[in-house]
Motif scaffolding. Structure first.
Motif, PDB file in Angstrom:
ATOM      1  N   ASP A 180      20.542 -31.362  28.716  1.00 18.79           N
ATOM      2  CA  ASP A 180      21.881 -30.800  28.907  1.00 18.79           C
ATOM      3  C   ASP A 180      21.943 -30.008  30.206  1.00 18.79           C
ATOM      4  N   SER A 181      22.637 -28.862  30.209  1.00 21.81           N
ATOM      5  CA  SER A 181      22.841 -28.119  31.456  1.00 21.81           C
ATOM      6  C   SER A 181      21.550 -27.549  32.030  1.00 21.81           C
ATOM      7  N   VAL A 182      20.563 -27.264  31.181  1.00 17.14           N
ATOM      8  CA  VAL A 182      19.286 -26.774  31.695  1.00 17.14           C
ATOM      9  C   VAL A 182      18.617 -27.864  32.523  1.00 17.14           C
ATOM     10  N   THR A 183      18.667 -29.096  32.056  1.00 20.68           N
ATOM     11  CA  THR A 183      18.123 -30.206  32.832  1.00 20.68           C
ATOM     12  C   THR A 183      18.991 -30.502  34.047  1.00 20.68           C
ATOM     13  N   ASP A 184      20.300 -30.412  33.875  1.00 18.88           N
ATOM     14  CA  ASP A 184      21.231 -30.655  34.981  1.00 18.88           C
ATOM     15  C   ASP A 184      20.996 -29.686  36.139  1.00 18.88           C
ATOM     16  N   GLY A 185      20.518 -28.480  35.827  1.00 20.44           N
ATOM     17  CA  GLY A 185      20.190 -27.517  36.871  1.00 20.44           C
ATOM     18  C   GLY A 185      21.100 -26.314  36.954  1.00 20.44           C
ATOM     19  N   PHE A 186      21.897 -26.065  35.908  1.00 23.15           N
ATOM     20  CA  PHE A 186      22.776 -24.898  35.918  1.00 23.15           C
ATOM     21  C   PHE A 186      21.950 -23.630  36.103  1.00 23.15           C
ATOM     22  N   GLY A 187      22.381 -22.783  37.042  1.00 28.22           N
ATOM     23  CA  GLY A 187      21.654 -21.561  37.346  1.00 28.22           C
ATOM     24  C   GLY A 187      20.756 -21.680  38.554  1.00 28.22           C
ATOM     25  N   SER A 188      20.483 -22.913  38.996  1.00 23.92           N
ATOM     26  CA  SER A 188      19.692 -23.097  40.219  1.00 23.92           C
ATOM     27  C   SER A 188      20.592 -22.890  41.438  1.00 23.92           C
ATOM     28  N   THR A 189      19.984 -22.682  42.591  1.00 25.53           N
ATOM     29  CA  THR A 189      20.742 -22.446  43.815  1.00 25.53           C
ATOM     30  C   THR A 189      21.413 -23.736  44.272  1.00 25.53           C
ATOM     31  N   PRO A 190      22.758 -23.764  44.334  1.00 28.46           N
ATOM     32  CA  PRO A 190      23.443 -24.992  44.761  1.00 28.46           C
ATOM     33  C   PRO A 190      23.003 -25.425  46.165  1.00 28.46           C
ATOM     34  N   GLY A 191      22.783 -26.707  46.319  1.00 26.52           N
ATOM     35  CA  GLY A 191      22.424 -27.267  47.610  1.00 26.52           C
ATOM     36  C   GLY A 191      20.980 -27.098  48.009  1.00 26.52           C
ATOM     37  N   ALA A 192      20.187 -26.437  47.171  1.00 29.54           N
ATOM     38  CA  ALA A 192      18.792 -26.143  47.527  1.00 29.54           C
ATOM     39  C   ALA A 192      17.784 -27.027  46.817  1.00 29.54           C
ATOM     40  N   ASN A 193      18.243 -27.891  45.903  1.00 27.47           N
ATOM     41  CA  ASN A 193      17.343 -28.760  45.137  1.00 27.47           C
ATOM     42  C   ASN A 193      16.248 -27.948  44.444  1.00 27.47           C
ATOM     43  N   ARG A 194      16.678 -27.040  43.571  1.00 26.33           N
ATOM     44  CA  ARG A 194      15.745 -26.176  42.846  1.00 26.33           C
ATOM     45  C   ARG A 194      15.846 -26.372  41.333  1.00 26.33           C
ATOM     46  N   ARG A 195      16.335 -27.540  40.914  1.00 25.23           N
ATOM     47  CA  ARG A 195      16.328 -27.862  39.488  1.00 25.23           C
ATOM     48  C   ARG A 195      14.876 -28.069  39.043  1.00 25.23           C
ATOM     49  N   TRP A 196      14.618 -28.128  37.733  1.00 29.63           N
ATOM     50  CA  TRP A 196      13.228 -28.337  37.324  1.00 29.63           C
ATOM     51  C   TRP A 196      12.794 -29.772  37.572  1.00 29.63           C
ATOM     52  N   SER A 197      13.742 -30.701  37.693  1.00 27.83           N
ATOM     53  CA  SER A 197      13.385 -32.065  38.098  1.00 27.83           C
ATOM     54  C   SER A 197      12.866 -32.080  39.534  1.00 27.83           C
ATOM     55  N   ASP A 198      13.494 -31.300  40.421  1.00 28.94           N
ATOM     56  CA  ASP A 198      13.026 -31.217  41.811  1.00 28.94           C
ATOM     57  C   ASP A 198      11.638 -30.586  41.872  1.00 28.94           C
ATOM     58  N   ALA A 199      11.469 -29.498  41.116  1.00 31.62           N
ATOM     59  CA  ALA A 199      10.174 -28.809  41.117  1.00 31.62           C
ATOM     60  C   ALA A 199       9.072 -29.714  40.581  1.00 31.62           C
ATOM     61  N   LEU A 200       9.375 -30.501  39.549  1.00 36.63           N
ATOM     62  CA  LEU A 200       8.366 -31.386  38.968  1.00 36.63           C
ATOM     63  C   LEU A 200       8.013 -32.517  39.942  1.00 36.63           C
ATOM     64  N   ALA A 201       8.991 -33.039  40.644  1.00 38.26           N
ATOM     65  CA  ALA A 201       8.726 -34.083  41.634  1.00 38.26           C
ATOM     66  C   ALA A 201       7.818 -33.567  42.739  1.00 38.26           C
ATOM     67  N   GLU A 202       8.065 -32.350  43.189  1.00 36.02           N
ATOM     68  CA  GLU A 202       7.240 -31.768  44.250  1.00 36.02           C
ATOM     69  C   GLU A 202       5.801 -31.578  43.789  1.00 36.02           C
ATOM     70  N   ARG A 203       5.620 -31.198  42.534  1.00 34.62           N
ATOM     71  CA  ARG A 203       4.275 -30.914  42.035  1.00 34.62           C
ATOM     72  C   ARG A 203       3.489 -32.169  41.661  1.00 34.62           C
ATOM     73  N   THR A 204       4.191 -33.214  41.248  1.00 35.52           N
ATOM     74  CA  THR A 204       3.486 -34.419  40.797  1.00 35.52           C
ATOM     75  C   THR A 204       3.401 -35.511  41.858  1.00 35.52           C
ATOM     76  N   GLY A 205       4.339 -35.506  42.796  1.00 37.29           N
ATOM     77  CA  GLY A 205       4.426 -36.614  43.735  1.00 37.29           C
ATOM     78  C   GLY A 205       4.968 -37.879  43.097  1.00 37.29           C
ATOM     79  N   ARG A 206       5.470 -37.776  41.881  1.00 37.80           N
ATOM     80  CA  ARG A 206       6.024 -38.931  41.166  1.00 37.80           C
ATOM     81  C   ARG A 206       7.548 -38.906  41.234  1.00 37.80           C
ATOM     82  N   PRO A 207       8.199 -40.056  41.122  1.00 39.07           N
ATOM     83  CA  PRO A 207       9.658 -40.054  41.015  1.00 39.07           C
ATOM     84  C   PRO A 207      10.071 -39.353  39.726  1.00 39.07           C
ATOM     85  N   VAL A 208      10.952 -38.371  39.840  1.00 40.04           N
ATOM     86  CA  VAL A 208      11.463 -37.656  38.669  1.00 40.04           C
ATOM     87  C   VAL A 208      12.979 -37.794  38.670  1.00 40.04           C
TER      88      VAL A 208
END
Length: 377
Positions: A180-208
């Motif tokens: 839901d909204s937690v996955t969507d990224g509500f509360g993250s900085t708009p335009g900064a790609n700081r959702r947890w999907s972005d963070a997980l992609a950076e840490r794993t190097g995998r497509p998220v």
């Protein structure tokens, strides 16, 4: 072999809880949308969704390019898309189209702009309400506009018609986050790609891939918050190319919407018991396993003090989380409730992670969520 490098779950056109252009649609206008890719490659194609259209959608032209800043794109990087060899395409009502592949070298983590020109009236637009990224609209055919992007005079925080971007990465290790909204990224900085999907992609190097929809429910459809999770899972998560892992974080709104009568968007909001939600989770697991995916269950985040909190919500959320932890039906479990809890009050988000509504994390909280998932991958 193509791999889905970015996605957004389609929603029914609605004004909902965020200003957008979905109800009015587009006419003699260009729309430029920037998306961050989870995988790179030398060729790219896009998927357009008209899932909630009632008449054919006519797209007069489309281009892709590397982004610069704002509505501007990198000079010399614009590539015209074709659909079955033609520059224009008609998307059937409730249908979708995939463009032909075009050569454009891209790397994982890079942003790409997709520009669409609508010469004819589109009618209401299938869209994704909460992009936490800026889309741009301008008058006339701006498909080839590059540096400056000055023709795009209006902006929105939603995505329209764009459902996926695929690259020829040949990867099969993609992860889909479904929620839901937690996955969507509500509360993250708009335009900064700081959702947890972005963070997980950076840490794993995998497509998220992010298949979250703000306000989404596991068991009930909503005019503003998307189709129920048990119905949309196949389209929004399992159908994407190159995916082998599903992470589920869903059910909080099913539990919490009945605790408030202040938001008309939350209605209807039946009072549900844990057994009903568990049955919904079992259906998600069955669908993922039929597709051959590993299914990871995430416990709900603590939400004490929020507008979703109440005696019944507290009881049901603890029962559902205990089942996720202990039943052994998910292939693995990430205990986000305990990871993000305030040690002095485990039913509340830790103040260091709380966006401010006691329901959603901010950037730091999303980074912690990604680290927790990383440990069970």
């Amino acid at each position: 072999m193509f791999t889905t490098a970015w996605t957004a779950a389609p929603q029914f056109p609605s004004e909902g809880f965020t200003p957008n252009w979905s109800r009015e649609g587009f006419w003699r206008q260009s729309l430029r949308q920037a998306v961050r890719l989870g995988a790179g490659g030398g060729r790219v194609r896009v998927r357009l969704s008209h899932a909630y259209g009632t008449s054919p959608l006519r797209v007069a032209g489309a281009t892709v390019a590397r982004t610069a800043s704002g509505a501007a794109v990198e000079p010399g990087s614009v590539r015209r898309l074709t659909f079955g060899g033609g520059c224009a395409v008609k998307v059937p009502a409730r249908g979708q189209v995939v463009s032909d592949a075009v050569e454009l070298a891209l790397v994982a983590g890079e942003s790409m702009a997709v520009t669409l020109y609508f010469e004819a009236v589109t009618g209401p637009a299938t869209f994704h309400a909460q992009a936490f990224a800026t889309s741009y609209r301008g008058q006339g055919d701006l498909l080839a506009e590059e540096a400056g992007g000055t023709g795009f005079g209006e902006s929105s925080q939603s995505w329209y018609f764009l459902a996926a971007v695929e690259v020829d990465a040949g990867r099969t290790d993609g992860i889909v986050l479904f929620g839901d909204s937690v996955t969507d990224g509500f509360g993250s900085t708009p335009g900064a790609n700081r959702r947890w999907s972005d963070a997980l992609a950076e840490r794993t190097g995998r497509p998220v891939l992010n298949a979250g929809i703000g306000g989404n429910l596991l068991l009930n459809d909503s005019a503003w918050y998307g189709e129920k999770g048990v119905h949309r899972l196949r389209r929004d998560a399992l159908a994407h190319a190159g995916v082998d892992t599903l992470v589920v974080l869903l059910g909080l709104n099913d539990i919490g919407f009945s605790e408030t009568d202040e938001q008309p968007t939350y209605k209807p909001a039946p009072v549900l018991e844990a057994a009903e939600l568990i049955a919904g989770h079992r259906e998600l697991i069955r669908q993922a396993h039929r597709r051959g995916l590993r299914a990871i269950g995430a416990t709900l985040l603590p939400f004490g003090g929020s507008d979703h909190w109440g005696e019944h919500a507290a009881k049901v959320s603890h029962e559902v989380d205990e089942w996720i932890r202990c039943a052994g039906e998910y292939d693995a479990v990430v205990d986000l409730r305990r990871t993000l809890a305030d040690p002095s009050d485990p039913d509340r988000l830790h103040p260091a992670y709380d966006f401010g509504d006691h329901l959603h994390p901010h950037d730091a909280g999303y980074a912690v969520m990604a680290e927790a998932v990383l440990r069970v991958l």
